[in-house]
Enzyme design. Structure first.
Site, PDB file in Angstrom:
ATOM      1  N   ASP A   1      -5.559  21.783   9.716  1.00 59.62           N
ATOM      2  CA  ASP A   1      -6.970  22.118   9.842  1.00 59.62           C
ATOM      3  C   ASP A   1      -7.088  23.575   9.431  1.00 59.62           C
ATOM      4  O   ASP A   1      -6.751  24.470  10.194  1.00 59.62           O
ATOM      5  CB  ASP A   1      -7.412  21.898  11.297  1.00 59.62           C
ATOM      6  CG  ASP A   1      -8.853  22.352  11.555  1.00 59.62           C
ATOM      7  OD1 ASP A   1      -9.524  22.785  10.600  1.00 59.62           O
ATOM      8  OD2 ASP A   1      -9.287  22.264  12.717  1.00 59.62           O
TER       9      ASP A   1
ATOM     10  N   LYS B   1     -12.467  31.433   4.325  1.00 61.78           N
ATOM     11  CA  LYS B   1     -12.916  30.106   3.904  1.00 61.78           C
ATOM     12  C   LYS B   1     -14.327  30.141   3.308  1.00 61.78           C
ATOM     13  O   LYS B   1     -14.658  29.346   2.431  1.00 61.78           O
ATOM     14  CB  LYS B   1     -12.894  29.178   5.122  1.00 61.78           C
ATOM     15  CG  LYS B   1     -13.093  27.719   4.831  1.00 61.78           C
ATOM     16  CD  LYS B   1     -12.871  26.933   6.106  1.00 61.78           C
ATOM     17  CE  LYS B   1     -13.165  25.472   5.940  1.00 61.78           C
ATOM     18  NZ  LYS B   1     -12.940  24.747   7.207  1.00 61.78           N
TER      19      LYS B   1
ATOM     20  N   GLU C   1     -13.406  16.958   7.310  1.00 60.93           N
ATOM     21  CA  GLU C   1     -13.171  17.281   8.724  1.00 60.93           C
ATOM     22  C   GLU C   1     -13.769  16.242   9.683  1.00 60.93           C
ATOM     23  O   GLU C   1     -13.083  15.799  10.606  1.00 60.93           O
ATOM     24  CB  GLU C   1     -13.713  18.682   9.036  1.00 60.93           C
ATOM     25  CG  GLU C   1     -12.821  19.766   8.448  1.00 60.93           C
ATOM     26  CD  GLU C   1     -13.515  21.127   8.334  1.00 60.93           C
ATOM     27  OE1 GLU C   1     -14.619  21.285   8.886  1.00 60.93           O
ATOM     28  OE2 GLU C   1     -12.938  22.016   7.684  1.00 60.93           O
TER      29      GLU C   1
ATOM     30  N   ASP D   1     -19.993  19.100  15.499  1.00 63.02           N
ATOM     31  CA  ASP D   1     -18.931  20.111  15.438  1.00 63.02           C
ATOM     32  C   ASP D   1     -19.524  21.501  15.665  1.00 63.02           C
ATOM     33  O   ASP D   1     -20.108  22.086  14.769  1.00 63.02           O
ATOM     34  CB  ASP D   1     -18.251  20.010  14.060  1.00 63.02           C
ATOM     35  CG  ASP D   1     -17.110  21.014  13.892  1.00 63.02           C
ATOM     36  OD1 ASP D   1     -16.938  21.898  14.756  1.00 63.02           O
ATOM     37  OD2 ASP D   1     -16.396  20.905  12.878  1.00 63.02           O
TER      38      ASP D   1
END
Lengths: 107, 625
Positions: free
Chosen positions: B25, B87, B184, B206
């Site tokens: 992850d 990211k 994800e 999330d």
């Protein structure tokens, strides 16, 4: 003749069995393969074979097929941590020599 | 002496054949690595027993670097050389990044992707991410005692091709073999075993440290399709800390704080938030550098009150995502909670109330994505565990697509896509009032349908009559694990649907597949020319029909000589489009476009006048909303 688990190994096995949600115990065995002749088998057991030998340690049933037993007699399965790696360890008094990594052995 | 893991019955690996695979992850704030041990997915901790690796890389001026907690600790002291949240820059140009000016790095705008100037030289986000991946790879190899065969790396569902490619490049740079990039939310669903659960709609909520993502997934035959995504890239657990921070300043009646005191109180606020997950009340105590003492008690109800609008902001995004997917909350079969911030009881309750069901929370929300990725990685390298053996890693040998106007192929699933795969694409009608659409499914790499292999034909009927281009027809291609293709066409406003199932590789030998591929390469140039010509012809045809329809309806807007000129241009275009000179067809189209420009203006004016006649401004505004 007997095959046993250490208390630590038994705790881990019972933990795995509980998380897995099925299975009656643990199978230890050997088969002929690998770079030094024999290799260990370590598996969950869902179905018992009639000729299996059954041992019990710390509440865990350990199944061994009669052909494997001579090679495993006296073995204690332990659970060990080596650095970041962890897993089960065969303490087998019958082993004469083994390959460098210990995944296969000779009696 | 080797350390063993327990295998499923009958599946003990031969010596040296157990393949080591991990799931990673690669997060904005933190990253994790997980693997399957004795049939159970576990996260691998570092040598201090910590599961998380902060996604922070610090470059040293004298060479060398540090990753994770060490880098994070120095962030305040060395902000320019300590790269966090990299990211956000993956596969992004300078203009794609929001609030670039408020980020403390020296950016270099390179073509395609920004780069960062550090004391160790200019670094691309791919290189920075690769350092994080190298660190996780080293951890995994130490923990598993061997080289990794491959890794599954997760990416947000909304990542585009550039961002996905950047992630793959980073993995390659880190020496990792990428088995697959996994969305994800799909990873989270797999961690909960939903891929073996009943088919239907699932939502993945999330809420991380700084971002919120909601994904709506549809599970059919073990394949997850992302129906809609949404969220807020500037809303997360940190905002809840901020609310407690502000509340305690008000409670204690404090003056503006020094940066040091602010940091201290912020830490206390976060501790209070975490404490409230398991306790009805949390103490907030701090002695500030001014000598003032903060001593407050925050209870669960007050906490819920001061953060209510943050929670409702997430639910707004959930509603929007559901609306985009054309679904109601009660159609959702299960809700998966991901991200540490979903531990907060008021969040769980709000989500539960919204979907009218208990969300899934029994796995650690920080780890659930990595666990799902590990499960998938274990399957992909062939360490199968019992009931999952239906899942194959296979690829589609030839592209699958359909025929569009002019006998051209539109590829929907490109060759070498791993199966199971599902892709959808929207098509529209070509003519005014068109009520049916013929769908011709083809296989091959060539641009013209006549050079590809025909797999199936079917028809979608019952499209409501609309002007050309207004209908939205969603065509979904799905290849299941056995290579079975089903194609479904669905008109979005009425929901009329038609479908067909075919087995695409049926009857094609490896030799034939190789032949078809060679053909496509040999004819690539020829094909490109043919495609451009066909596209021009189709466009010309469409233009002629549209102009003729407009003339029929509104010729009163034109003088006789104007009509004559337009008709002449139509005739010229009709003649040239028979030939094979694309340049001449394009010129004739330009001419017709020029002749009809004024006509188009007058038609537009006319329709605006009609729409506005006899209405008040207020009424028109209302309709807009």
């Amino acid at each position: 003749m007997a095959v046993t688990l250490s208390e630590k190994a038994a705790k881990h096995v019972s933990n795995y069995l509980a998380k897995r949600g099925k299975g009656v115990g643990l199978r230890l065995g050997v088969r002929t393969s690998g770079c030094s002749g024999m290799a260990y088998k370590l598996e969950f057991v869902d179905e018992v074979v009639p000729e299996d030998m059954v041992f019990e340690s710390y509440g865990i049933k350990v199944f061994v097929d009669p052909k494997s037993l001579p090679y495993l007699d006296g073995t204690q399965l332990d659970y060990a941590r080596e650095g970041l790696n962890e897993g089960f360890k065969f303490n087998n008094p019958n082993v004469k020599d083994q390959c460098g990594c210990g995944e296969s052995f000779n009696v | 002496m080797a350390l063993f893991q327990i295998a499923e019955p009958g599946e003990s690996a031969a010596p040296h054949e157990h393949k080591l695979a991990v799931g990673i992850d690669l997060g904005t704030t933190n990253s994790l690595v997980a693997t399957v041990r004795s049939g159970i997915a576990v996260v691998l901790n570092d040598e201090h027993g910590r599961p998380l690796l902060p996604s922070v890389v610090r470059y040293h001026p004298e060479g060398g670097l540090e990753v994770g907690y060490d880098a994070q600790m120095r962030q305040a002291a060395d902000p320019k050389n300590t790269i966090s949240s990299v990211k956000r820059f993956m596969g992004r140009g300078a203009k794609d990044i929001a609030h670039l000016e408020s980020i403390p790095y020296d950016f270099v705008d390179a073509p395609g992707m920004v780069k960062l100037k550090t004391c160790a030289g200019v670094k691309s986000p791919v290189e920075v991410s690769a350092e994080i991946l190298k660190c996780l790879k080293a951890r995994a190899e130490a923990a598993l005692g061997g080289d990794l065969v491959g890794a599954v790396i997760t990416v947000p569902a909304y990542f585009d091709d550039a961002q996905r490619q950047a992630t793959k490049d980073a993995a390659k740079l880190a020496g990792l073999n990428v088995l697959r990039l996994l969305n994800e939310p799909t990873a989270a669903a797999i961690a909960y075993g939903l891929d073996n659960a009943a088919e239907g709609i699932y939502a993945v909520y999330d809420l991380g440290g700084g971002t919120f993502d909601i994904s709506i997934l549809k599970l059919t035959k073990g394949v997850f399709e992302v129906l809609a995504t949404g969220g807020d890239s500037a809303l997360g657990g940190d905002d809840f800390d901020q609310r407690i921070f502000c509340w305690s300043i008000e409670e204690a009646g404090l003056q503006p704080l020094s940066p040091h005191d602010a940091r201290l109180l912020m830490t206390r606020a976060r501790e209070a938030k975490e404490f409230l997950t398991y306790h009805p009340e949390a103490p907030i105590t701090a002695r500030l550098s001014t000598g003032e003492v903060v001593d407050a008690r925050l209870d669960v109800d007050t906490f819920a009150d001061i953060t209510r609008n943050l929670v409702s902001k997430t639910l707004q995004a959930v509603k929007k995502a559901l609306r985009d997917a054309g679904l109601r909350p009660e159609e959702v079969k299960g809700v998966v909670m991901v991200g540490g911030a979903t531990r907060m009881p008021q969040v769980q309750k709000a989500v539960g109330d919204f979907f009218r069901q208990e969300p899934l929370t029994n796995l650690d929300p920080d780890k659930v994505v990595a666990l799902g990725a590990a499960t998938q990685a274990n399957l992909l390298v062939g360490n199968k565990t019992g009931q999952d053996d239906w899942l194959l890693l296979d690829v589609i040998p030839l592209s699958l697509g359909l025929e569009t106007m002019g006998g051209l192929t539109e590829k929907v699933i490109p060759r070498n896509s791993t199966i199971p795969a599902a892709r959808a694409q929207e098509f529209t009608t070509f003519k005014d009032g068109q009520t049916a659409m013929a769908i011709h499914v083809v296989q091959g790499e060539r641009e013209l349908v006549s050079d590809c292999r025909s797999l199936a034909r079917f028809e979608l009927r019952g499209i409501p009559p609309m002007v050309a281009g207004a209908a939205r027809i969603r065509v979904t291609f799905q290849v299941d694990a056995d290579g079975l293709l089903s194609v479904t066409a669905r008109e979005q406003t009425t929901g009329v649907e038609a479908s067909v199932t075919v087995k695409p590789s049926y009857g094609l030998s490896d030799g034939e597949i190789a032949g078809m591929l060679q053909d496509s390469m040999a004819h690539a140039k020829d094909d490109a020319f043919q495609r451009a010509l066909k596209e021009a012809q189709v466009e010309a045809q469409r233009m002629i029909e549209a102009t003729q329809a407009a003339l029929k309806e509104d010729s009163h807007l034109l003088a006789a000589d104007e009509i004559a000129r337009i008709e002449a241009a139509i005739a010229k275009l009709a003649l040239t489009m028979e030939g094979d000179n694309r340049r001449i067809i394009n010129l004739a189209m330009d001419d017709l476009g020029f002749e009809t420009q004024e006509f188009a203006h007058r038609r537009m004016d006319q329709s605006i006048k009609r729409a506005l006649a006899g209405r008040k401004v207020a009424e028109i505004k209302m309709e807009d909303e």
